[in-house]
Design a protein around this motif. Structure first.
Motif, PDB file in Angstrom:
ATOM      1  N   LEU A 268      13.718  -9.646   5.648  1.00 13.46           N
ATOM      2  CA  LEU A 268      14.490 -10.067   6.820  1.00 13.46           C
ATOM      3  C   LEU A 268      14.370  -9.075   7.970  1.00 13.46           C
ATOM      4  O   LEU A 268      14.670  -7.888   7.818  1.00 13.46           O
ATOM      5  N   THR A 269      13.953  -9.566   9.111  1.00 10.67           N
ATOM      6  CA  THR A 269      13.898  -8.756  10.325  1.00 10.67           C
ATOM      7  C   THR A 269      15.311  -8.550  10.855  1.00 10.67           C
ATOM      8  O   THR A 269      16.091  -9.495  10.944  1.00 10.67           O
TER       9      THR A 269
ATOM     10  N   LEU B 215      11.757  -3.783  12.612  1.00  9.40           N
ATOM     11  CA  LEU B 215      12.603  -3.174  11.586  1.00  9.40           C
ATOM     12  C   LEU B 215      13.083  -4.265  10.640  1.00  9.40           C
ATOM     13  O   LEU B 215      13.599  -5.288  11.081  1.00  9.40           O
ATOM     14  N   PHE B 216      12.902  -4.040   9.334  1.00  5.95           N
ATOM     15  CA  PHE B 216      13.291  -5.091   8.391  1.00  5.95           C
ATOM     16  C   PHE B 216      13.906  -4.528   7.119  1.00  5.95           C
ATOM     17  O   PHE B 216      13.763  -3.345   6.796  1.00  5.95           O
ATOM     18  N   VAL B 217      14.605  -5.419   6.395  1.00  4.63           N
ATOM     19  CA  VAL B 217      15.268  -5.068   5.134  1.00  4.63           C
ATOM     20  C   VAL B 217      14.406  -5.521   3.967  1.00  4.63           C
ATOM     21  O   VAL B 217      13.933  -6.667   3.938  1.00  4.63           O
ATOM     22  N   ASP B 218      14.193  -4.645   3.014  1.00  2.00           N
ATOM     23  CA  ASP B 218      13.413  -4.982   1.822  1.00  2.00           C
ATOM     24  C   ASP B 218      14.175  -6.038   1.023  1.00  2.00           C
ATOM     25  O   ASP B 218      15.294  -5.801   0.565  1.00  2.00           O
TER      26      ASP B 218
ATOM     27  N   LEU C 130      15.151   0.065   4.196  1.00  5.41           N
ATOM     28  CA  LEU C 130      14.681  -0.317   5.526  1.00  5.41           C
ATOM     29  C   LEU C 130      13.246   0.142   5.727  1.00  5.41           C
ATOM     30  O   LEU C 130      12.872   1.252   5.350  1.00  5.41           O
ATOM     31  N   TRP C 131      12.464  -0.726   6.334  1.00  7.28           N
ATOM     32  CA  TRP C 131      11.046  -0.473   6.573  1.00  7.28           C
ATOM     33  C   TRP C 131      10.702  -0.863   8.004  1.00  7.28           C
ATOM     34  O   TRP C 131      11.462  -1.562   8.669  1.00  7.28           O
ATOM     35  N   ILE C 132       9.520  -0.424   8.440  1.00  8.66           N
ATOM     36  CA  ILE C 132       9.012  -0.815   9.756  1.00  8.66           C
ATOM     37  C   ILE C 132       7.634  -1.441   9.576  1.00  8.66           C
ATOM     38  O   ILE C 132       6.788  -0.920   8.839  1.00  8.66           O
TER      39      ILE C 132
ATOM     40  N   ASP D 224       0.327  -2.314   9.409  1.00 15.05           N
ATOM     41  CA  ASP D 224       0.839  -1.204   8.595  1.00 15.05           C
ATOM     42  C   ASP D 224       2.333  -1.368   8.313  1.00 15.05           C
ATOM     43  O   ASP D 224       3.066  -1.961   9.098  1.00 15.05           O
ATOM     44  N   ILE D 225       2.747  -0.813   7.172  1.00 13.94           N
ATOM     45  CA  ILE D 225       4.146  -0.871   6.741  1.00 13.94           C
ATOM     46  C   ILE D 225       4.581   0.537   6.372  1.00 13.94           C
ATOM     47  O   ILE D 225       3.851   1.253   5.676  1.00 13.94           O
ATOM     48  N   GLU D 226       5.762   0.959   6.830  1.00 14.35           N
ATOM     49  CA  GLU D 226       6.265   2.284   6.462  1.00 14.35           C
ATOM     50  C   GLU D 226       7.747   2.225   6.127  1.00 14.35           C
ATOM     51  O   GLU D 226       8.528   1.566   6.805  1.00 14.35           O
TER      52      GLU D 226
END
Length: 223
Positions: A178-179, A188-191, A198-200, A207-209
């Motif tokens: 979910l963004t 920015l999103f929730v795993d 939280l990831w970007i 790319d994912i971080e």
């Protein structure tokens, strides 16, 4: 082998909109667009050599489009929906926001800005109404909150399984996340796996971080 390519128009007509040759792009973008032409890609991100901003480009239609920037001279008026109406929209799309974050969104303690990285621009957290607005990705409509599905459907057409094995989060898993906010083009999103991490996501390179903050770090304000 280099291809003869037509001129490109910067989509930001209000303060740039210049026409340029593909050879004017940075070396990275120029090599990227040559590869994209070979693969007949309809979605890629390149940078205008004049204003330096990112924009979407379709190598089939040879068309550029805005990405992450909007005309500051345009004033858009939108009708705010009630919380009940927004819940109906989310239910119809089968989107479940973690309860603690939903309560934060509708509380008077919700703050739309959050600092993720020191000495960098703040990210903007979408309010509930914005999360339920529709966004167009490659001709398909998605709610802002589940827009990652649109990006991952495109990426999985061009990325093999071996590449994804080196990632902590596969694109298929990413599509279910979910963004909740953005900064420029960064999302920015929730795993979805733990409803907290939280990831970007970087649409320009896929790319994912993972970041140090969690959803609970945000919602603790309502406690």
């Amino acid at each position: 082998m280099e291809k003869n390519m037509k001129e490109i128009i910067c989509p930001y007509s209000w303060d740039c909109g210049k026409i340029f040759d593909p050879q004017d792009l940075s070396k990275f973008d120029y090599n990227f667009i040559q590869s994209a032409v070979e693969k007949k890609m309809t979605f890629m991100i390149i940078h205008c050599p004049n204003c330096s901003r990112e924009f979407k480009f379709d190598t089939i239609q040879w068309k550029s489009d805005e990405f992450g920037y909007s005309n500051p001279n345009n004033i858009v008026k939108k009708n705010e929906k009630t919380t009940k109406q927004l819940i109906t929209i989310l239910n119809k799309a089968k989107v479940e926001i973690p309860l603690s974050y939903f309560e934060y969104l509708i509380s008077d303690k919700f703050e739309p800005q959050i600092s993720i990285f020191p000495n960098e621009e703040d990210f903007i957290l979408f309010n509930l109404n914005q999360l339920c607005e529709k966004i167009n990705i490659e001709g398909k409509s998605y709610l802002t909150i589940n827009q990652l599905k649109g990006f991952t459907d495109i990426l999985m057409e061009f990325v093999d399984e071996n590449f994804q094995q080196n990632q902590d989060l596969s694109y298929e898993e990413l599509g279910n996340c979910l963004t909740i906010g953005s900064e420029n083009t960064r999302i920015l999103f929730v795993d979805n796996r733990d409803q907290n991490s939280l990831w970007i996501f970087h649409p320009d390179g896929g790319d994912i971080e993972k970041i140090a903050l969690t959803l609970q770090n945000i919602v603790r304000k309502v406690k």
